[in-house]
Design an enzyme around this catalytic site. Structure first.
Site, PDB file in Angstrom:
ATOM      1  CE  LYS A   9       0.837   1.092   4.536  1.00 20.04           C
ATOM      2  NZ  LYS A   9       1.638   2.257   4.976  1.00 20.04           N
ATOM      3  CG  ASP A 135      -1.120   0.279   8.466  1.00 21.02           C
ATOM      4  OD1 ASP A 135      -1.865   1.198   8.839  1.00 21.02           O
ATOM      5  OD2 ASP A 135       0.056   0.453   8.101  1.00 21.02           O
TER       6      ASP A 135
END
Length: 293
Positions: A9, A135
């Site tokens: 990401k 996350d």
């Protein structure tokens, strides 16, 4: 046997909003998944225990590895016997701000669910993921999103196009805990949130994102600022640092423009480039294949 692709990401901007009593921080960020993957295989084993083999990086293969902890917790939640063999092939750089460890953990949760044949309720799956790291929930269903809270409150974004990125990765890690603590020490918190969702729209990134973590990481590692300047000189439309770094990104108009920049850049010793794209918000295809190196 189950095979999963665990994507990386980008954080486009990251603002610290408030300190929490549990040691975490309230944040605002924009998450983008990338077509850059670790590969995780899971299969049942005859002998009890969860055994992990890692290829492509020097990482612990016991409970210190987030994927092992995730598999164990998912087994407990689904009732699957804790007799598994995991093989993790690393392509996402480690401790680089790209979320590889968190993504591997999410893949382990989803892999155990598939092996067990039992789908956990969405709230249970999200809670399990959050217990492993801030996350991890994003990677359960990654798509362009605003992240708030500690990053677990996700608001999917619409009309985000596919984009091409050139990543500059360094051979030194940055501690996420250090970056948050240092940034927090320099800021007056709490503070008001912002309209961080305005970063993205149908034309992609609209203006350079601000990151509180970048400010402290770049001070300790001047390579971060040097890399951004090099990417801008090579034609990047927007540059920034993802997460706690030290990976720096530049957005380019096309794959060809990013490839040309990669070939023209003069890299410091130990640095490397990764050419990769991010899917648009309309993408539902996780059969993306492997990233370009």
């Amino acid at each position: 046997m189950v095979l999963l692709l665990a994507p990386a990401k980008l954080n486009l901007g990251l603002r610290l909003i408030a300190r929490r009593s549990d040691g975490y921080h309230e944040i605002e960020t924009v998450f983008l998944p990338l077509r850059l993957f670790d590969r995780l295989e899971l299969e049942r084993a005859e002998e009890p225990g969860i055994r992990l083999e890692v290829r492509g990086a020097e990482l612990p293969e016991d409970e210190e590895n987030l994927a092992v902890r995730a598999a164990r917790l998912a087994c407990e939640a689904t009732g699957l016997a804790q007799a598994l063999r995991l093989r993790l092939e690393k392509h996402i750089p480690v401790a680089a701000g790209l979320g590889g460890g968190s993504s591997d953990a999410a893949a382990a949760i989803l892999g155990v669910e598939r092996l067990s044949g039992k789908d956990l309720p969405a709230s249970d799956r999200a809670g399990l993921a959050l217990s492993l790291g801030a996350d991890v929930p994003f990677f359960l269903g990654p798509r362009p999103s605003v992240g708030r809270g500690v990053g677990e409150r996700l608001e999917p974004l619409t009309d985000v196009p596919e984009m091409w990125w050139l990543l500059l990765c360094f051979d030194f890690p940055v501690s996420t805990a250090w970056a948050y603590a240092e940034a927090s020490r320099k800021l007056t918190l709490p503070r008001e949130g912002s309209n961080i969702a305005a970063l993205l729209g149908p034309s992609g990134v609209r203006f350079p994102p601000h990151s509180d973590l970048e400010a402290v990481t770049a001070l300790r590692h001047p390579e971060v600022g040097q890399a951004q300047r090099a990417l801008a000189d090579a034609g990047a439309m927007v540059t920034g640092m993802t997460g706690s770094g030290p990976t720096v990104y530049g957005r380019f108009e096309s794959e060809g423009a990013a490839q040309g920049a990669a070939e023209a850049l003069s890299l410091p010793t130990g640095a490397r480039t990764i050419l990769v794209s991010s899917p648009g918000s309309a993408c539902d295809d996780w059969g993306w294949g492997v990233a370009k190196w």
